[in-house]
Motif scaffolding. Structure first.
Motif, short mmCIF file in Angstrom:
data_model
loop_
_atom_site.label_atom_id
_atom_site.label_comp_id
_atom_site.label_asym_id
_atom_site.label_seq_id
_atom_site.Cartn_x
_atom_site.Cartn_y
_atom_site.Cartn_z
N UNK A 1 47.30 33.62 37.90
CA UNK A 1 47.40 32.18 37.78
C UNK A 1 47.62 31.63 39.18
N UNK A 2 46.87 30.59 39.53
CA UNK A 2 46.95 30.01 40.87
C UNK A 2 47.13 28.50 40.75
N UNK A 3 48.03 27.95 41.52
CA UNK A 3 48.19 26.50 41.62
C UNK A 3 47.17 26.01 42.64
N UNK A 4 46.15 25.31 42.18
CA UNK A 4 45.02 24.88 43.02
C UNK A 4 45.12 23.39 43.29
N UNK B 1 40.81 34.63 34.71
CA UNK B 1 40.62 35.91 34.01
C UNK B 1 40.14 36.95 35.02
N UNK B 2 40.34 38.21 34.68
CA UNK B 2 39.87 39.30 35.53
C UNK B 2 38.34 39.22 35.66
N UNK B 3 37.85 39.59 36.83
CA UNK B 3 36.42 39.62 37.07
C UNK B 3 36.05 39.05 38.42
N UNK B 4 34.80 38.66 38.52
CA UNK B 4 34.25 38.13 39.76
C UNK B 4 34.11 36.61 39.66
N UNK C 1 45.21 33.60 48.18
CA UNK C 1 46.03 34.19 47.12
C UNK C 1 45.93 35.72 47.16
N UNK C 2 47.06 36.41 47.09
CA UNK C 2 47.03 37.88 47.20
C UNK C 2 46.28 38.59 46.08
N UNK C 3 46.09 37.95 44.94
CA UNK C 3 45.39 38.59 43.83
C UNK C 3 43.87 38.39 43.86
#
Length: 147
Positions: free
Chosen positions: A17-20, A29-32, A72-74
């Motif tokens: 989750x990212x605060x944009x 979600x996971x992926x590209x 973001x580190x993720x």
């Protein structure tokens, strides 16, 4: 390398989750993720390298929507597919990508629904096809780093 153009950044995450900024908190979600951007200003396609450096160093304060993902580190930077053109063609490429997208991401200056798209598998070939479909020649930075 050509001076100006349009590029598609490819990022990958295992999910986060990212605060944009103005878009607030977004669950990714996971992926590209494919971000479609233009580089028509004075620096031209040097912007791609700025994004790449930004993602690697994660040392600057985010300004644009995409910056929040780059720092973001993720999120991991995967590649860039780009094309040389002095015309605004990013919306045409975005139209060709469609599918799962993050609403209002990166498109505050146009009428597109988004310039950020989600995929489960690496989308390099899909992006190349989207660029070819508007009559342009795609190049992948990982394959053609001629800067």
């Amino acid at each position: 390398m050509c001076p100006k153009g349009t590029y598609c950044l490819i990022l990958k995450t295992d999910g986060c989750t990212v605060n944009v900024g103005s878009l607030k908190s977004i669950v990714f979600e996971a992926g590209y993720y494919i971000y479609v951007g233009s580089a028509l200003g004075p620096g031209g396609l040097k912007r791609m390298h700025r994004h790449q450096k930004f993602a690697r160093q994660k040392d600057k304060k985010p300004r644009w929507h995409i910056d929040y993902l780059l720092v973001h580190p993720d999120f991991k930077f995967v590649d860039v597919v780009y094309t040389c053109s002095g015309r605004h063609i990013e919306c045409g490429i975005a139209d060709n990508l469609q599918g799962n997208y993050v609403s209002k991401f990166g498109c505050s200056d146009c009428s597109c629904q988004s310039h950020l798209f989600h995929r489960l598998t690496c989308p390099v070939n899909e992006i190349k096809s989207a660029i070819e479909d508007i009559g342009q020649k795609p190049k992948a930075l990982s394959e053609n780093d001629d800067s």
